[in-house]
Write a protein that holds these residues in place. Sequence first.
Motif, PDB file in Angstrom:
ATOM      1  N   UNK A  76     117.465   9.722  52.157  1.00 16.48           N
ATOM      2  CA  UNK A  76     118.173   9.764  50.878  1.00 16.48           C
ATOM      3  C   UNK A  76     119.493   9.008  50.959  1.00 16.48           C
ATOM      4  N   UNK A  77     120.181   9.111  52.100  1.00 17.12           N
ATOM      5  CA  UNK A  77     121.467   8.419  52.262  1.00 17.12           C
ATOM      6  C   UNK A  77     121.304   6.915  52.123  1.00 17.12           C
ATOM      7  N   UNK A  78     120.293   6.370  52.788  1.00 17.33           N
ATOM      8  CA  UNK A  78     120.116   4.924  52.849  1.00 17.33           C
ATOM      9  C   UNK A  78     119.221   4.339  51.788  1.00 17.33           C
ATOM     10  N   UNK A 518     123.175   1.399  45.810  1.00 17.27           N
ATOM     11  CA  UNK A 518     121.972   1.872  46.468  1.00 17.27           C
ATOM     12  C   UNK A 518     122.359   2.928  47.508  1.00 17.27           C
ATOM     13  N   UNK A 519     121.501   3.922  47.659  1.00 18.54           N
ATOM     14  CA  UNK A 519     121.770   4.983  48.608  1.00 18.54           C
ATOM     15  C   UNK A 519     122.507   6.146  47.983  1.00 18.54           C
ATOM     16  N   UNK A 520     122.804   7.162  48.825  1.00 22.88           N
ATOM     17  CA  UNK A 520     123.333   8.430  48.328  1.00 22.88           C
ATOM     18  C   UNK A 520     122.509   8.815  47.092  1.00 22.88           C
ATOM     19  N   UNK A 543     111.555   9.659  44.161  1.00 25.41           N
ATOM     20  CA  UNK A 543     111.854   8.225  44.253  1.00 25.41           C
ATOM     21  C   UNK A 543     113.256   7.794  43.817  1.00 25.41           C
ATOM     22  N   UNK A 544     114.125   8.747  43.434  1.00 28.53           N
ATOM     23  CA  UNK A 544     115.510   8.322  43.209  1.00 28.53           C
ATOM     24  C   UNK A 544     116.016   7.651  44.483  1.00 28.53           C
ATOM     25  N   UNK A 545     116.598   6.461  44.370  1.00 31.03           N
ATOM     26  CA  UNK A 545     116.996   5.704  45.563  1.00 31.03           C
ATOM     27  C   UNK A 545     118.396   5.104  45.445  1.00 31.03           C
ATOM     28  N   UNK A 546     119.115   5.473  44.404  1.00 31.43           N
ATOM     29  CA  UNK A 546     120.449   4.905  44.195  1.00 31.43           C
ATOM     30  C   UNK A 546     121.300   5.931  43.458  1.00 31.43           C
TER      31      UNK A 546
END
Length: 788
Positions: A76-78, A518-520, A543-546
């Motif tokens: 999730x962080x990256x 992107x990330x977090x 799929x949240x990625x940003x």
Amino acid sequence: MSKRFGIFSVVGMLSTLYVLPVAGNDVVFNKDWSFSLHSDSTCISPSYDDHEWRKLNIPHDWSIELPFDKNALPGNDGGYLEGGIGWYRKSFFIKDVEKNKRYQLYVGGAYMNSDVYLNGEKVGGHRYGYSPYFVDISKYLKSGKNVVVIRVDNSKQKNCRWYSGSGLYRDVQFIQQENLHISNWGVFFTTPDLSTLYMELSLDNDGDEPRSVDVSLSILGHEKLSSVTVPSNTKGFIVKQSIDVPEAKSWSPDSPMLYEANVCVRENGKTLDSIIKNIGFRTVEWNAAEGLKLNGEKILLNGGCVHHDNGILGAAAYPAAERRRVRLLKDAGFNAVRTSHNLSSEEFLDACDEYGLLVIDESFDGWRDAKNDHDYHILFDEHWQSDLDAMLLRDRNHPSVFCWSIGNEVIERDKIEVVTTANMLASRCRELDPLRPVTSALACWGKDWKTYDPLADVHDIVGYNYMIHESEKDHLRNPERVMVQTESFPKDAWSNYKKCVENPYIVGDFVWTAIDYIGESGIGRHYYEGDVPGEHFERPLYPWHASHCGDIDLTGYRKPISHYRSMLWNEDGEQLYLAVKEPDGYVGKIKTTMWGNWPTYESWNWPGYEGKPIEVEVYSHYPKVRLYLNDDKIAEKGVECMKATFELPYKEGVLRAEGIGADGIVKETKVLTTAGKPYGIRLTVDSEDASSDTPSMAFVSIEIVDKNGNVVPTADNELNVSVIGGGELIALGNADIKDDDPYYDSTHKAWHGRALGVLKNNGRKGNAKITVSSPGLKTSALKISFGR
């Protein structure tokens, strides 16, 4: 910005004959690299055959070229994009290697652990992924063909709390110098007042004999000359000069005046080294009674925090992308930015200088205690000084940089030794730059805030992350403390603005964040009942990625909160804005998160909601606003907290807001029109030519429109993009942080009727042509002229 000059000749030998300029001590070394994610240490041999490797130019981020993967180690962080180990190789030819000269490589940023090899020998390396470094290659450089190999290792995860990117994501330079030369980052300009330029110049003499040289400083036709003798085998011989420049105009966010300062070192009339830097005349003062003063005048900071990525482009620091990012911030009304939580690129700071954006320049996210298993805590004791020095020495000539930050929410804040560590870092900042204040971002979870007073007292300006509600009590307890809110929730824009306006000891507010990144993943999102619940830090949210907490989205489009914040802080800017809140239950039961706002859009398209109540927000500098629907007056309201809210039954048509002045006269009108069915595609380009050593780029806004040219805010059509001629498509995406379609291919859905395509020059002459199509829609094409 800085330039250096000298004489040498290098020819790159790969798929093309690459001739670097004959004039230039520092030569950008970005073209014609070979790259592989699937090699091993055998490739450091000069005889290794890399003809099957991918050919590319840097800056380069390989992670953004990978698919989103819920099992990716950065998690999730990256942003669910994988890291790994990448290898870069470059062959080049140098005619004559001279023993009395020094040769270096400068790596602006390699994420992260990097090792540099020349002709099969390891010549250097670097661990921290965000700081630049030099490698002396003199010992192993030879006349004729040379091969440099750089291994970049981003496989140890997790090492960052946001998307870092992977690879050589900033410039690489080849540097040649005489034995007597200006030290790396060896010039320091200050302006003690608005008409005096002071310089400290550091010289190195690597030779065995003393050297007598003339040092000249010139600016705007004024020149100062000094003659000095530099002892043999000496590092850091200091030459001090000052020069009066009475006609200089001051640098500020409103008027970012820059001047070229020229420094030249000569021996018997021959130039040994020289440098040109853009400088600005400005002074900075701070105290609790008057706040922050720039050039003697009080200034409040309407700031935003940013990470280093460029949205759908990933971490690659293309100069045109960095400049665009600064322009987006300025256009959104910000006058300050915090480089959270690491060094930015030099190109970003150059643009801040040029466009007028004050900078809190931040070095580290953490110190000795871990936030992630492989983050900076494992490097701190050995590398803190060299990495901090890299920021201070590289960036201290930028007029935009007004403050140094030494950390962010450090985990060991509850330990008494944290004060010693903070003192160590702050002292180093003041040693290398005594004129700028030092801060760090302090936070408190579950502890008595005032117990951090000893840590706060280390700083010149105390950074408050989400803690500015403690400011009045803190001021009574510490009346000399100067405060800045280094992070704040977007939803608290009004209260934070009022805090800064009403309390002189609070010098500004930096929202988290200015731009989505992107990330977090999932920070600032809203979600619907039935989705994975909660905050981004509680569980994986693929799929949240940003992020979705930015005033500006991933594609550079401003959200309504951006217009509201800008209007609060900028009396002379935008005066009236109209937006609509998504009705609760329209898609599903809405849940907001800590860094989120209620979903609000520039849209009067709510099909299926006819006759049901909907809320409209009008942001206004005018004391009253009127709202009309299809020319029928809905209501007139007074403005409170720069906002008026109306509720009315939804009906298609034209929604119109009028700003009413104190005299009762309509001063301005804003309109939202119900768009018809998707009909065609509109392309508009934001392009900026760059130098021949930097890829020219174009950012193409893709909008789905109806027959009347209105953007259709409900459109999510599949877009197909092709590019021919002198350009190539390098990114395509939208602002939907839940859409896990990768950014590297040529098809992508629109979101709320919009998408973004990014092109760069492919090295060919002539125009590029971009064509965007979608089934059932009128195709659109656009010609783009690139600088080369």
